[in-house]
Design an enzyme around this catalytic site. Structure first.
Site, PDB file in Angstrom:
ATOM      1  N   SER A 176      46.434  91.353  16.899  1.00 29.88           N
ATOM      2  CA  SER A 176      45.755  92.498  17.504  1.00 29.88           C
ATOM      3  C   SER A 176      46.808  93.570  17.738  1.00 29.88           C
ATOM      4  O   SER A 176      48.009  93.333  17.582  1.00 29.88           O
ATOM      5  CB  SER A 176      45.115  92.093  18.834  1.00 29.88           C
ATOM      6  N   ASP A 228      33.884  76.141  25.561  1.00 33.53           N
ATOM      7  CA  ASP A 228      33.489  77.460  26.062  1.00 33.53           C
ATOM      8  C   ASP A 228      32.185  77.362  26.846  1.00 33.53           C
ATOM      9  O   ASP A 228      31.155  76.924  26.317  1.00 33.53           O
ATOM     10  CB  ASP A 228      33.312  78.438  24.902  1.00 33.53           C
ATOM     11  N   GLY A 230      40.103  96.662  17.340  1.00 33.98           N
ATOM     12  CA  GLY A 230      38.904  96.746  18.161  1.00 33.98           C
ATOM     13  C   GLY A 230      37.910  97.744  17.593  1.00 33.98           C
ATOM     14  O   GLY A 230      37.616  97.747  16.394  1.00 33.98           O
ATOM     15  N   ASP A 275      38.231  85.742  15.532  1.00 34.98           N
ATOM     16  CA  ASP A 275      38.113  84.503  14.767  1.00 34.98           C
ATOM     17  C   ASP A 275      37.140  84.657  13.615  1.00 34.98           C
ATOM     18  O   ASP A 275      37.353  84.127  12.518  1.00 34.98           O
ATOM     19  CB  ASP A 275      37.654  83.357  15.677  1.00 34.98           C
TER      20      ASP A 275
END
Length: 320
Positions: free
Chosen positions: A195, A22, A234, A264
Protein backbone atom coordinates in the site's frame (compact mmCIF):
# COMPACT_ATOMS: atom_id res chain seq x y z
CA UNK A 1 -1.93 -32.92 -2.12
CA UNK A 2 -2.68 -29.83 -4.11
CA UNK A 3 -5.69 -29.23 -6.34
CA UNK A 4 -5.83 -30.61 -9.84
CA UNK A 5 -4.36 -28.06 -12.21
CA UNK A 6 -6.66 -26.46 -14.74
CA UNK A 7 -5.53 -26.90 -18.34
CA UNK A 8 -3.25 -24.04 -19.33
CA UNK A 9 -3.17 -22.54 -15.83
CA UNK A 10 -0.04 -22.54 -13.71
CA UNK A 11 -0.41 -23.80 -10.12
CA UNK A 12 -0.75 -21.40 -7.20
CA UNK A 13 0.06 -21.90 -3.50
CA UNK A 14 -0.81 -19.38 -0.80
CA UNK A 15 0.75 -19.17 2.66
CA UNK A 16 -0.81 -17.62 5.78
CA UNK A 17 1.23 -17.93 8.97
CA UNK A 18 -1.00 -15.59 11.00
CA UNK A 19 -4.60 -16.32 9.94
CA UNK A 20 -7.52 -14.78 11.78
CA UNK A 21 -11.09 -15.79 12.43
CA UNK A 22 -12.83 -12.62 11.22
CA UNK A 23 -15.85 -11.62 13.28
CA UNK A 24 -17.97 -8.77 11.93
CA UNK A 25 -21.07 -7.09 13.28
CA UNK A 26 -22.74 -3.69 13.56
CA UNK A 27 -24.04 -1.36 16.22
CA UNK A 28 -25.78 2.01 16.12
CA UNK A 29 -22.97 3.90 17.84
CA UNK A 30 -19.57 2.98 19.29
CA UNK A 31 -19.09 4.61 22.69
CA UNK A 32 -17.31 3.86 25.95
CA UNK A 33 -18.86 2.94 29.28
CA UNK A 34 -21.96 1.20 27.91
CA UNK A 35 -22.93 -2.19 26.60
CA UNK A 36 -23.11 -1.97 22.83
CA UNK A 37 -26.02 -3.97 21.46
CA UNK A 38 -24.93 -5.45 18.15
CA UNK A 39 -26.71 -6.85 15.14
CA UNK A 40 -26.17 -10.23 13.54
CA UNK A 41 -22.57 -11.42 13.40
CA UNK A 42 -20.64 -13.00 10.56
CA UNK A 43 -17.66 -15.37 10.68
CA UNK A 44 -15.09 -15.65 7.89
CA UNK A 45 -11.69 -17.36 7.63
CA UNK A 46 -9.42 -14.34 7.22
CA UNK A 47 -5.74 -13.59 6.79
CA UNK A 48 -3.87 -12.50 3.67
CA UNK A 49 -3.02 -15.76 1.95
CA UNK A 50 -6.31 -17.48 2.78
CA UNK A 51 -8.29 -14.52 1.47
CA UNK A 52 -6.22 -14.63 -1.71
CA UNK A 53 -7.05 -18.33 -2.07
CA UNK A 54 -10.73 -17.68 -1.45
CA UNK A 55 -10.81 -15.00 -4.15
CA UNK A 56 -8.98 -17.21 -6.63
CA UNK A 57 -11.55 -19.95 -6.05
CA UNK A 58 -14.46 -17.51 -6.40
CA UNK A 59 -13.08 -16.41 -9.76
CA UNK A 60 -12.96 -19.99 -11.02
CA UNK A 61 -9.31 -20.75 -10.26
CA UNK A 62 -7.66 -23.32 -8.06
CA UNK A 63 -5.02 -23.01 -5.39
CA UNK A 64 -3.55 -24.77 -2.37
CA UNK A 65 -3.81 -22.80 0.88
CA UNK A 66 -1.20 -23.50 3.56
CA UNK A 67 -2.03 -21.98 6.94
CA UNK A 68 -1.46 -22.44 10.67
CA UNK A 69 -4.25 -23.49 13.02
CA UNK A 70 -4.45 -24.07 16.75
CA UNK A 71 -6.90 -24.24 19.64
CA UNK A 72 -10.70 -23.95 19.48
CA UNK A 73 -10.48 -20.92 17.22
CA UNK A 74 -8.26 -22.84 14.85
CA UNK A 75 -10.77 -25.69 14.72
CA UNK A 76 -13.58 -23.28 13.86
CA UNK A 77 -11.32 -21.70 11.24
CA UNK A 78 -10.54 -25.10 9.72
CA UNK A 79 -14.24 -25.93 9.44
CA UNK A 80 -14.90 -22.67 7.58
CA UNK A 81 -12.10 -23.45 5.11
CA UNK A 82 -13.50 -26.92 4.53
CA UNK A 83 -17.00 -25.51 4.03
CA UNK A 84 -15.68 -23.41 1.14
CA UNK A 85 -13.99 -26.53 -0.31
CA UNK A 86 -10.61 -24.85 -0.59
CA UNK A 87 -7.78 -27.39 -0.96
CA UNK A 88 -5.56 -26.76 2.03
CA UNK A 89 -2.77 -27.91 4.33
CA UNK A 90 -3.17 -26.89 7.98
CA UNK A 91 0.02 -26.67 10.04
CA UNK A 92 -0.84 -27.47 13.70
CA UNK A 93 0.36 -24.98 16.31
CA UNK A 94 0.11 -24.97 20.10
CA UNK A 95 -1.37 -21.47 20.45
CA UNK A 96 -4.92 -20.56 19.52
CA UNK A 97 -5.59 -18.96 16.13
CA UNK A 98 -6.28 -15.25 16.62
CA UNK A 99 -9.53 -13.38 16.07
CA UNK A 100 -10.15 -10.04 14.37
CA UNK A 101 -13.20 -7.84 14.92
CA UNK A 102 -14.91 -5.46 12.52
CA UNK A 103 -17.73 -3.25 13.77
CA UNK A 104 -19.81 -1.03 11.50
CA UNK A 105 -21.29 2.05 13.21
CA UNK A 106 -24.67 2.37 11.48
CA UNK A 107 -25.37 5.94 12.63
CA UNK A 108 -22.27 7.35 10.93
CA UNK A 109 -21.17 4.75 8.39
CA UNK A 110 -17.77 4.49 10.10
CA UNK A 111 -16.01 1.15 10.36
CA UNK A 112 -13.87 0.09 13.31
CA UNK A 113 -11.32 -2.71 12.85
CA UNK A 114 -9.59 -4.44 15.76
CA UNK A 115 -6.63 -6.62 14.73
CA UNK A 116 -5.20 -8.92 17.38
CA UNK A 117 -1.55 -9.93 17.64
CA UNK A 118 -1.75 -13.67 17.11
CA UNK A 119 -0.18 -16.62 18.94
CA UNK A 120 3.56 -17.00 19.31
CA UNK A 121 5.02 -19.67 17.04
CA UNK A 122 7.91 -21.84 18.15
CA UNK A 123 10.82 -22.52 15.81
CA UNK A 124 9.59 -26.07 15.03
CA UNK A 125 6.17 -24.60 14.13
CA UNK A 126 7.35 -21.92 11.72
CA UNK A 127 9.92 -24.33 10.32
CA UNK A 128 7.05 -26.74 9.63
CA UNK A 129 5.43 -23.99 7.54
CA UNK A 130 8.59 -23.70 5.45
CA UNK A 131 8.70 -27.49 5.09
CA UNK A 132 5.05 -27.63 3.95
CA UNK A 133 5.68 -24.97 1.32
CA UNK A 134 8.87 -26.67 0.13
CA UNK A 135 7.05 -30.00 -0.12
CA UNK A 136 4.14 -28.57 -2.11
CA UNK A 137 6.10 -26.03 -4.15
CA UNK A 138 4.21 -25.21 -7.39
CA UNK A 139 7.12 -25.55 -9.80
CA UNK A 140 6.66 -23.06 -12.62
CA UNK A 141 3.74 -21.52 -10.75
CA UNK A 142 3.20 -18.95 -8.02
CA UNK A 143 3.77 -18.84 -4.26
CA UNK A 144 1.80 -16.06 -2.54
CA UNK A 145 3.13 -15.21 0.94
CA UNK A 146 0.72 -12.71 2.42
CA UNK A 147 -0.16 -11.20 5.78
CA UNK A 148 1.51 -10.29 9.04
CA UNK A 149 4.05 -12.45 10.84
CA UNK A 150 3.04 -13.61 14.34
CA UNK A 151 5.38 -13.37 17.34
CA UNK A 152 8.26 -15.82 17.23
CA UNK A 153 8.57 -15.89 13.44
CA UNK A 154 11.84 -14.38 12.14
CA UNK A 155 11.66 -11.17 10.12
CA UNK A 156 13.32 -12.88 7.14
CA UNK A 157 10.61 -15.56 6.95
CA UNK A 158 9.21 -14.33 3.64
CA UNK A 159 12.75 -13.92 2.32
CA UNK A 160 13.24 -17.62 3.05
CA UNK A 161 10.05 -18.39 1.12
CA UNK A 162 11.38 -16.33 -1.79
CA UNK A 163 14.61 -18.31 -1.70
CA UNK A 164 12.76 -21.63 -1.72
CA UNK A 165 10.63 -20.47 -4.65
CA UNK A 166 13.63 -19.37 -6.66
CA UNK A 167 15.40 -22.68 -6.08
CA UNK A 168 12.32 -24.56 -7.28
CA UNK A 169 11.62 -22.34 -10.28
CA UNK A 170 8.45 -20.75 -8.87
CA UNK A 171 7.41 -17.09 -8.80
CA UNK A 172 7.25 -15.57 -5.32
CA UNK A 173 4.59 -12.94 -4.59
CA UNK A 174 4.75 -11.06 -1.29
CA UNK A 175 2.20 -8.83 0.44
CA UNK A 176 3.71 -7.70 3.74
CA UNK A 177 4.85 -4.64 5.65
CA UNK A 178 7.69 -3.45 7.85
CA UNK A 179 10.80 -5.59 8.34
CA UNK A 180 9.16 -8.62 6.71
CA UNK A 181 8.69 -6.63 3.50
CA UNK A 182 12.20 -5.18 3.65
CA UNK A 183 13.78 -8.60 4.11
CA UNK A 184 11.78 -10.10 1.24
CA UNK A 185 12.80 -7.25 -1.07
CA UNK A 186 16.40 -7.84 -0.06
CA UNK A 187 16.08 -11.41 -1.30
CA UNK A 188 14.26 -10.39 -4.48
CA UNK A 189 10.72 -11.40 -5.47
CA UNK A 190 8.58 -11.65 -8.59
CA UNK A 191 5.78 -9.37 -7.42
CA UNK A 192 5.20 -7.21 -4.36
CA UNK A 193 1.95 -5.40 -3.51
CA UNK A 194 2.53 -2.63 -0.99
CA UNK A 195 0.00 0.00 0.00
CA UNK A 196 1.11 3.62 -0.16
CA UNK A 197 1.69 3.61 3.61
CA UNK A 198 3.74 0.41 3.45
CA UNK A 199 5.91 1.61 0.57
CA UNK A 200 6.40 4.98 2.25
CA UNK A 201 7.48 3.28 5.48
CA UNK A 202 9.98 1.17 3.52
CA UNK A 203 11.60 4.28 2.05
CA UNK A 204 11.08 6.45 5.12
CA UNK A 205 9.13 9.02 3.08
CA UNK A 206 5.51 10.15 2.84
CA UNK A 207 5.33 9.70 -0.99
CA UNK A 208 2.63 12.37 -1.24
CA UNK A 209 3.23 13.22 -4.90
CA UNK A 210 2.54 11.07 -7.94
CA UNK A 211 6.15 11.45 -9.04
CA UNK A 212 7.36 10.30 -5.62
CA UNK A 213 5.17 7.20 -5.89
CA UNK A 214 6.45 6.43 -9.38
CA UNK A 215 10.07 6.95 -8.33
CA UNK A 216 9.74 4.69 -5.28
CA UNK A 217 8.05 1.84 -7.14
CA UNK A 218 10.46 2.12 -10.07
CA UNK A 219 13.45 2.14 -7.72
CA UNK A 220 12.51 -1.32 -6.42
CA UNK A 221 12.33 -2.65 -9.97
CA UNK A 222 15.62 -1.02 -10.97
CA UNK A 223 17.36 -2.48 -7.90
CA UNK A 224 16.14 -6.00 -8.68
CA UNK A 225 14.14 -6.14 -5.44
CA UNK A 226 10.96 -6.98 -7.36
CA UNK A 227 10.21 -7.63 -11.02
CA UNK A 228 6.80 -6.03 -10.59
CA UNK A 229 5.54 -3.54 -7.98
CA UNK A 230 1.77 -3.14 -7.69
CA UNK A 231 1.21 -0.07 -5.55
CA UNK A 232 -2.36 0.20 -4.27
CA UNK A 233 -3.60 3.74 -3.64
CA UNK A 234 -7.09 3.19 -2.22
CA UNK A 235 -9.64 5.44 -3.87
CA UNK A 236 -6.91 6.93 -6.07
CA UNK A 237 -6.43 3.64 -7.93
CA UNK A 238 -3.23 1.68 -8.41
CA UNK A 239 0.17 1.92 -10.06
CA UNK A 240 2.12 -0.95 -11.62
CA UNK A 241 5.86 -0.61 -12.19
CA UNK A 242 7.95 -3.14 -14.09
CA UNK A 243 10.85 -3.19 -16.53
CA UNK A 244 8.36 -2.83 -19.37
CA UNK A 245 7.14 0.51 -17.98
CA UNK A 246 4.40 2.00 -15.85
CA UNK A 247 0.64 1.48 -15.81
CA UNK A 248 -1.72 3.62 -13.72
CA UNK A 249 -5.40 2.82 -13.30
CA UNK A 250 -8.18 4.70 -11.57
CA UNK A 251 -10.82 2.71 -9.72
CA UNK A 252 -14.31 2.28 -11.20
CA UNK A 253 -17.09 4.38 -9.72
CA UNK A 254 -18.69 1.94 -7.25
CA UNK A 255 -20.45 2.36 -3.89
CA UNK A 256 -18.00 1.85 -1.03
CA UNK A 257 -19.51 -0.30 1.72
CA UNK A 258 -16.44 -1.90 3.34
CA UNK A 259 -12.76 -1.86 2.41
CA UNK A 260 -11.91 -5.07 4.32
CA UNK A 261 -10.25 -7.62 2.03
CA UNK A 262 -9.91 -5.29 -0.97
CA UNK A 263 -6.14 -5.66 -1.12
CA UNK A 264 -6.32 -9.44 -0.87
CA UNK A 265 -8.92 -9.53 -3.63
CA UNK A 266 -6.69 -7.30 -5.78
CA UNK A 267 -3.80 -9.72 -5.34
CA UNK A 268 -5.86 -12.87 -5.83
CA UNK A 269 -7.25 -11.70 -9.17
CA UNK A 270 -3.85 -10.43 -10.31
CA UNK A 271 -2.07 -13.74 -9.63
CA UNK A 272 -4.89 -15.85 -11.07
CA UNK A 273 -4.94 -13.95 -14.36
CA UNK A 274 -1.14 -14.22 -14.62
CA UNK A 275 -1.38 -17.96 -13.91
CA UNK A 276 -3.97 -18.20 -16.68
CA UNK A 277 -1.47 -16.66 -19.09
CA UNK A 278 -3.11 -13.25 -19.39
CA UNK A 279 -0.93 -10.25 -20.33
CA UNK A 280 0.37 -8.10 -17.50
CA UNK A 281 -1.94 -5.15 -18.27
CA UNK A 282 -5.01 -7.40 -18.39
CA UNK A 283 -4.07 -9.02 -15.08
CA UNK A 284 -3.64 -5.57 -13.55
CA UNK A 285 -7.10 -4.52 -14.73
CA UNK A 286 -8.55 -7.69 -13.19
CA UNK A 287 -6.82 -6.83 -9.92
CA UNK A 288 -8.33 -3.34 -9.81
CA UNK A 289 -11.73 -4.80 -10.72
CA UNK A 290 -11.57 -7.35 -7.89
CA UNK A 291 -10.49 -4.78 -5.33
CA UNK A 292 -13.31 -2.48 -6.41
CA UNK A 293 -15.85 -5.33 -6.35
CA UNK A 294 -14.86 -6.14 -2.78
CA UNK A 295 -15.49 -2.64 -1.42
CA UNK A 296 -19.08 -3.04 -2.67
CA UNK A 297 -19.70 -5.90 -0.22
CA UNK A 298 -20.46 -5.55 3.50
CA UNK A 299 -18.11 -6.19 6.45
CA UNK A 300 -15.60 -8.98 5.72
CA UNK A 301 -17.37 -10.32 2.63
CA UNK A 302 -15.11 -10.68 -0.42
CA UNK A 303 -15.79 -9.94 -4.08
CA UNK A 304 -18.40 -11.69 -6.19
CA UNK A 305 -17.35 -13.15 -9.52
CA UNK A 306 -20.11 -11.44 -11.53
CA UNK A 307 -19.10 -8.02 -10.21
CA UNK A 308 -15.41 -8.64 -10.93
CA UNK A 309 -16.03 -9.77 -14.48
CA UNK A 310 -18.36 -6.82 -15.16
CA UNK A 311 -15.84 -4.27 -13.85
CA UNK A 312 -13.03 -6.09 -15.65
CA UNK A 313 -14.91 -5.71 -18.92
CA UNK A 314 -15.54 -2.01 -18.25
CA UNK A 315 -11.86 -1.36 -17.58
CA UNK A 316 -10.87 -3.29 -20.70
CA UNK A 317 -13.29 -1.30 -22.81
CA UNK A 318 -11.95 1.97 -21.42
CA UNK A 319 -8.39 0.89 -22.28
CA UNK A 320 -9.18 0.01 -25.90
Amino acid sequence: MGPSQQPGTKPILTLTVNPALDISTSTERVSSGHKLRCGASRLDPGGGGVNVARVIQRLGGQTLAVYTAGGPTGEAYRRLIEAERIPSLAVPIHGSTREDFTVDETSTGKQFRFVLLGPELSEPEWQACLDRVAGAMPVGGYVVASGSLPPGVPEDFYARIARLARQAGAHCVVDASGPALTEALGEGVFLVKPSLRELGAHFGAALDSEQGQVDAASALVAAGAAEHVALTLGGAGALLASKSGLIRLTVPDVPVVSTVGAGDSFLGAFVLRLAQGRPLDAAFRAAVAAGSATVMTPATELCHRADVERLEAELSAAAS
